[in-house]
Design a protein around this motif. Structure first.
Motif: not given
Length: 452
Positions: A417-426
């Motif tokens: 969903q976040t296009q594999f953006d870890k900071r946003k996913a966290a």
């Protein structure tokens, strides 16, 4: 989302650390060192969440759970156990626990679970007022749902009801077309008059004309007495023509005449009968394409399609599944004499992932089946039909492994969903970036093409 939380733990170090973590998240936290102290606190204060160890001196966590269910039924209770047995978990869920955590646990994991429980409860609380309004109104359960798609349907029903125009409702089987038709009738000035549903595909073609328009005595061999027909019976009310696409072309001509002249000709009669009716039709076919293929009259289509309400399939408004499932559980509690209080997290995930080709009707049947087969007060993934659970969740695995698989799937979905953006996913997952890295490594998904 802040909440009032009571932490009950006899190990002071764990109690203090957990309270600190939860306060850091913005929650108001009180602590107790044993079950008796916690019960005394709960007697004077209502909490959103109670987190309690199961094994403590004196009153156990299960005793505290039972007390909480009595004093404050809406309180979410999370139990902590050092004994990773299925029996312990099942007993906790049967007693009404919202979740359970195994020792040793990671504080970030527990914080994430608390946040998920609070968000899930908030969704139900926000919809409670609407559910009561719908259940007490003539509009039926088809209007349940708070997705954008269902809000649009309710708006159309509210605006269409007072009008006199004909309505065409389209949608797949099981989406609730008749229930929406009843809601339109109930919102109209005709609500005190008959609502007559007619399934055009269920009546044999040879009988359909006489069923709709009536017949005089002797009009055909079996006409031993006259019949006014369903259109005449619906005078001053509403006729609902379900599956209008199944109507033979020669009867479409006669229906068009009824709409234009507002009178019906009974089979064998030489005199018409005046009727004042509103017609609501439904179909699961694309009538525009049926017109192009010559299977449906264009002039009748335009007469019926004055107002068009398209019902979405359930797979396009999955966010309504928890609300619908909750409604069906309460409905079948009354019908079956059960006291089922909810659905556990893994079972709800399975319901959310299923494609629902049979739409809301299929969901209703799945909930009914699960409640018949379940022997507890919380529906679990083991109560659901095999076709709903699928092969991705084997039934011989431990609850701990099922939780690991569910968490892995959820993390992967958020990353996508976040296009594999870890900071946003966290941030979405409610955990720190370091915790997300650790979970990616533990769940063997650290080799994905992620971004920082």
């Amino acid at each position: 989302m802040s909440a009032s939380i009571l932490v009950v733990e006899d190990e002071r170090a764990i109690q203090d650390s957990l309270a600190w973590c939860l306060r850091t998240d913005g929650h108001e936290v009180r602590t107790a060192g044993d079950g008796e102290e916690a019960m005394a606190i709960m007697a004077g204060q209502d909490f959103d969440v109670v987190i309690s160890d199961i094994i403590m001196p004196g009153a156990s966590g299960l005793d505290l759970l039972r007390k909480a269910r009595t004093l404050h039924p809406r309180t979410l209770v999370v139990l902590i156990t050092a004994y990773a047995t299925v029996e312990t978990a099942v007993e906790a869920l049967r007693e009404g626990a919202s979740d359970y955590v195994l020792k040793p646990f990671k504080f970030d994991d527990l914080r994430f679970r608390v946040q998920q429980l609070l968000e899930h409860r908030a969704a139900f609380q926000e919809s409670a007022q609407f559910r009561r309004a719908v259940e007490n109104a003539a509009a039926d359960r088809s209007l349940l749902g708070e997705s954008a798609a269902m809000l649009a349907v309710r708006t159309q029903v509210a605006r269409t009801g007072p009008a006199v125009s004909n309505v065409l409702i389209t949608g797949e089987s099981g989406t609730g077309k008749e229930l929406v038709a009843r809601a339109i009738h109930a919102a109209s000035p005709r609500r005190g008059q008959p609502f007559v549903p007619i399934n055009c595909g269920a009546i044999p073609e040879s009988l359909l004309e006489s069923q709709l328009f009536g017949h005089v005595k002797g009009a055909f061999t079996s006409a031993v007495q006259a019949s006014p027909g369903l259109f005449a019976a619906a005078d001053h009310g509403t006729v609902f023509l379900d599956e209008i696409g199944e109507m033979p072309v020669h009867l479409q001509v006669k229906l068009l005449r009824v709409i234009e002249e507002k009178q019906v000709w009974a089979v064998g009669s030489t005199k018409p009968i005046r009727v004042d009716i509103r017609i609501i039709a439904s179909t699961n076919r694309d009538l525009a394409k049926e017109v192009e293929a010559g299977r449906f009259r264009g002039d009748l289509f335009y007469r019926l399609n004055v107002v068009h309400i398209a019902l979405p399939p359930l797979r396009e408004h999955r966010e309504d599944i928890p609300l619908l499932a909750d409604h069906f559980m309460r409905e079948f509690n009354l019908k079956l004499g059960r006291r089922v209080r909810g659905i556990d997290r893994d079972a709800l995930r399975a319901l959310m992932a299923y494609p629902w080709k049979g739409n809301v009707r299929e969901l209703e049947h799945v909930i009914e089946s699960a409640m018949i087969l379940s022997d507890g007060e919380v529906l679990t993934i083991g109560d659901l039909p095999r076709c709903v659970v699928g092969d991705s969740v084997p039934r011989n695995e431990s609850l701990r492994e099922l939780n690991r698989q569910s968490e892995r799937q959820h993390i992967m979905a958020v990353l996508a969903q976040t296009q594999f953006d870890k900071r946003k996913a966290a941030r979405i997952l409610g955990i720190s970036l370091a915790s997300l890295y650790r979970k990616l490594d533990e769940r063997r998904i650290s080799d994905l093409p992620l971004q920082d």
